[in-house]
Write an enzyme that holds these catalytic residues in place. Structure first.
Site, PDB file in Angstrom:
ATOM      1  N   ASP A 199       0.744  -1.181  -0.081  1.00 50.64           N
ATOM      2  CA  ASP A 199       0.201   0.192   0.128  1.00 50.64           C
ATOM      3  C   ASP A 199       0.683   1.210  -0.066  1.00 50.64           C
ATOM      4  O   ASP A 199       1.896   1.136   0.654  1.00 50.64           O
ATOM      5  CB  ASP A 199      -0.935  -0.004   1.101  1.00 50.64           C
ATOM      6  CG  ASP A 199      -2.048   1.099   1.149  1.00 50.64           C
ATOM      7  OD1 ASP A 199      -3.075   0.892   0.596  1.00 50.64           O
ATOM      8  OD2 ASP A 199      -1.760   2.306   1.387  1.00 50.64           O
ATOM      9  N   CYS A 246     -14.496   7.676  -5.578  1.00 51.80           N
ATOM     10  CA  CYS A 246     -15.331   7.908  -4.432  1.00 51.80           C
ATOM     11  C   CYS A 246     -15.008   9.388  -3.886  1.00 51.80           C
ATOM     12  O   CYS A 246     -15.732   9.805  -2.892  1.00 51.80           O
ATOM     13  CB  CYS A 246     -15.104   6.823  -3.200  1.00 51.80           C
ATOM     14  SG  CYS A 246     -13.214   6.686  -2.851  1.00 51.80           S
TER      15      CYS A 246
END
Ligand code: ZN
Length: 339
Positions: free
Chosen positions: A59, A186
């Protein structure tokens, strides 16, 4: 497996399609999770609880308060300290199941590191938030014959597709180019946690099924709308005989070179790859201190300016928060670093 294992995983072993043999396969498997946001953090927790042998977590970002509404594993303390997600996730997973080997990579998956980070694993789970990385995963999957499970969620809507490259369609067979309806982020449309959790739960179930041996595998695309409680499965997803990835074996994304700067999903932030060299954060902190408020630890250097916040990572990346304008972000970076 030990007597303790038999007790701990007893409910999963009683589930006939897994059984004791399947549990041993799960124990022997290495899964790479690319992106530890809403999808990846759920997958990681579920697989750790299921007794997976090894997890690799990749990540590029750190925990923020706006993540806590839908991202598993993370706490308010992680958001306050802006801990990188791969580090915070690994800590929490060790508390959940110390038998799982967890390795963390605070990095952006790029064409230059994808082979190193993904090779040798048994399966890849998509926890990313962008199509550039998904097509890169698909290239790796096809090139090295590693199964993966595509998943995405936006609003109340989600989509899932399992890919076994030697058995039927790959992502590029179905979507030669990124699908327009999922280009939204989003950022604009928001997302509810039942949508991300459902997509991640289905991806995890399909991953377990692949790991224990899915002999009659047939590719499909499943779409879900959690608000309407509507699930649709597209069957007859066929391999494209002219697919650029799995038929022609041309890996556009893997062979594409360095990553371009990108605006980050839901973040009012831009990620820059201005240097491929590793950054010495302590040395950079000394240089930047006269110019603003600088905080540094082993994972990241954070610099607060009146309107922007810059985070530098040891792998040479930087995230400029406070704008989605790539040109502006690059100019702020260049002024500070003198690039
Ligand atoms: Zn294909």
């Amino acid at each position: 497996m030990t007597a303790g294992d038999n007790e701990r995983y007893s409910r999963q072993i009683l589930f006939q399609p897994i059984g004791a043999n399947g549990q041993q396969k799960i124990r022997d498997a290495t899964v790479t999770i690319v992106g530890c946001g809403a999808l990846g953090s759920f997958q990681a927790e579920a697989l750790a609880r299921a007794g997976i042998g090894s997890l690799r977590l990749i990540d590029r970002d750190y925990v923020e308060f706006s993540n806590l509404q839908r991202q598993w594993l993370y706490s308010e303390a992680d958001a306050s300290s802006e801990t990188p997600k791969a580090i915070a996730a690994a800590r929490r997973l060790r508390d959940l199941n110390r038998d799982v080997q967890v390795s963390s990579f605070v990095a952006d998956l790029t064409p230059s590191n994808a082979e190193d980070l993904l090779s040798g694993c048994d399966l890849i789970l998509d926890g990313t938030d962008n199509f550039e990385t998904r097509y890169l995963l698909n290239d790796i999957s096809v090139k090295f014959s590693i199964p993966w499970v595509y998943g995405a969620a936006i609003g109340s809507y989600g989509i899932i597709m399992p890919v076994k490259p030697d058995k039927g369609a790959c992502l590029a067979c179905v979507y030669p180019d990124p699908p327009a309806s999922l280009q939204k982020t989003c950022d604009v449309d928001g997302v509810i946690s039942p949508a991300t959790a459902t997509v991640a739960a289905i991806q995890t179930a399909l991953a377990l099924r692949m790991l224990v041996g899915w002999t009659d595998f047939q590719p499909f695309v499943l779409t879900v709308d959690l608000w309407k409680a509507d699930f649709r499965r597209m069957r007859g997803v066929d391999r494209d005989p002219h697919c650029i990835a799995c038929a022609e074996r041309r890996f556009r994304f893997l062979d594409g070179g360095r990553r371009a700067p990108v605006s980050l999903c839901g973040r009012n932030a831009v990620q820059l790859h201005e240097t491929a060299r590793p950054l010495d954060l302590r040395e950079l902190a000394e240089r930047l201190r006269p110019l603003g408020d600088v905080r540094v630890n082993e994972f990241a250097l954070r610099m607060l300016l009146p309107k922007y916040q810059l985070t530098f990572f040891p792998d040479g990346r930087a995230i400029v928060k406070g704008t989605t304008d790539v040109a502006l972000a690059r100019s702020i970076y260049a002024k500070l670093i003198g690039a």
